[in-house]
Design a protein around this motif. Sequence first.
Motif, mmCIF file in Angstrom:
data_model
loop_
_atom_site.group_PDB
_atom_site.id
_atom_site.type_symbol
_atom_site.label_atom_id
_atom_site.label_comp_id
_atom_site.label_asym_id
_atom_site.label_seq_id
_atom_site.Cartn_x
_atom_site.Cartn_y
_atom_site.Cartn_z
ATOM 1 N N UNK A 46 1.020 -1.333 -0.035
ATOM 2 C CA UNK A 46 -0.023 -0.098 -0.154
ATOM 3 C C UNK A 46 0.981 1.116 0.036
ATOM 4 N N UNK A 47 0.598 2.395 -0.985
ATOM 5 C CA UNK A 47 1.408 3.452 -1.247
ATOM 6 C C UNK A 47 0.483 4.553 -0.447
ATOM 7 N N UNK A 48 0.980 5.189 0.644
ATOM 8 C CA UNK A 48 0.366 6.360 0.883
ATOM 9 C C UNK A 48 0.878 7.883 0.701
ATOM 10 N N UNK A 49 2.032 7.930 0.065
ATOM 11 C CA UNK A 49 2.371 9.211 -0.488
ATOM 12 C C UNK A 49 1.965 9.339 -1.866
ATOM 13 N N UNK A 50 0.929 10.411 -1.744
ATOM 14 C CA UNK A 50 0.179 10.795 -3.158
ATOM 15 C C UNK A 50 1.113 11.229 -4.177
ATOM 16 N N UNK A 51 2.488 11.747 -3.895
ATOM 17 C CA UNK A 51 3.039 12.127 -5.015
ATOM 18 C C UNK A 51 4.423 11.259 -5.045
ATOM 19 N N UNK A 52 4.206 10.151 -4.714
ATOM 20 C CA UNK A 52 5.275 8.985 -4.680
ATOM 21 C C UNK A 52 5.888 9.184 -6.107
ATOM 22 N N UNK A 53 7.462 8.999 -6.318
ATOM 23 C CA UNK A 53 7.765 9.033 -7.681
ATOM 24 C C UNK A 53 7.885 7.603 -8.090
ATOM 25 N N UNK A 54 7.270 7.331 -9.144
ATOM 26 C CA UNK A 54 7.046 6.014 -9.671
ATOM 27 C C UNK A 54 8.034 5.652 -10.869
ATOM 28 N N UNK A 55 8.789 5.051 -10.975
ATOM 29 C CA UNK A 55 9.741 4.890 -12.015
ATOM 30 C C UNK A 55 9.745 3.404 -12.700
ATOM 31 N N UNK A 56 10.350 3.492 -13.703
ATOM 32 C CA UNK A 56 10.537 2.120 -14.729
ATOM 33 C C UNK A 56 10.895 0.984 -14.004
ATOM 34 N N UNK A 57 10.071 0.046 -14.411
ATOM 35 C CA UNK A 57 9.983 -1.373 -13.771
ATOM 36 C C UNK A 57 9.004 -1.592 -12.663
ATOM 37 N N UNK A 58 8.260 -0.511 -12.114
ATOM 38 C CA UNK A 58 7.601 -0.526 -10.985
ATOM 39 C C UNK A 58 6.033 -1.120 -11.424
ATOM 40 N N UNK A 59 5.219 -1.364 -10.727
ATOM 41 C CA UNK A 59 3.968 -1.953 -10.911
ATOM 42 C C UNK A 59 2.904 -1.306 -9.808
ATOM 43 N N UNK A 60 1.945 -0.560 -10.367
ATOM 44 C CA UNK A 60 0.798 -0.084 -9.728
ATOM 45 C C UNK A 60 -0.342 -0.606 -9.756
ATOM 46 N N UNK A 61 -1.148 -0.903 -8.647
ATOM 47 C CA UNK A 61 -2.437 -1.638 -8.647
ATOM 48 C C UNK A 61 -3.508 -0.903 -8.137
ATOM 49 N N UNK A 62 -4.771 -0.788 -8.851
ATOM 50 C CA UNK A 62 -5.973 -0.080 -8.442
ATOM 51 C C UNK A 62 -6.998 -0.686 -8.904
ATOM 52 N N UNK A 63 -8.030 -1.166 -7.943
ATOM 53 C CA UNK A 63 -9.203 -1.908 -8.308
ATOM 54 C C UNK A 63 -9.355 -2.979 -9.439
ATOM 55 N N UNK A 64 -8.334 -3.971 -9.037
ATOM 56 C CA UNK A 64 -8.252 -4.909 -10.172
ATOM 57 C C UNK A 64 -7.235 -4.518 -11.560
ATOM 58 N N UNK A 65 -6.787 -3.454 -11.449
ATOM 59 C CA UNK A 65 -6.025 -2.934 -12.804
ATOM 60 C C UNK A 65 -4.787 -2.597 -12.507
#
Length: 70
Positions: A46-65
């Motif tokens: 779970x990520x709580x930082x709204x402006x977290x820096x997302x970089x190449x290679x990472x995976x973000x999940x939200x509501x089954x997406x």
Amino acid sequence: MQTIPFDLEGDHVELNQLLKLVGLVDSGGAGKALVAAGAVRVDGAVESRKTAKIRSGQVVQLHGVEIRIS
């Protein structure tokens, strides 16, 4: 689970803006609200930082997406 590929154009993208850019929310503010509610995961945690820096290679999940950053 639906997967959305996202090609990063710079060094990083802020989490709330990423959610807007891929069309999962209508605005950055709506993205911030989802992050604050604990609905967004980055690399499985779970990520709580709204402006977290997302970089190449990472995976973000939200509501089954899943958003794969490359």
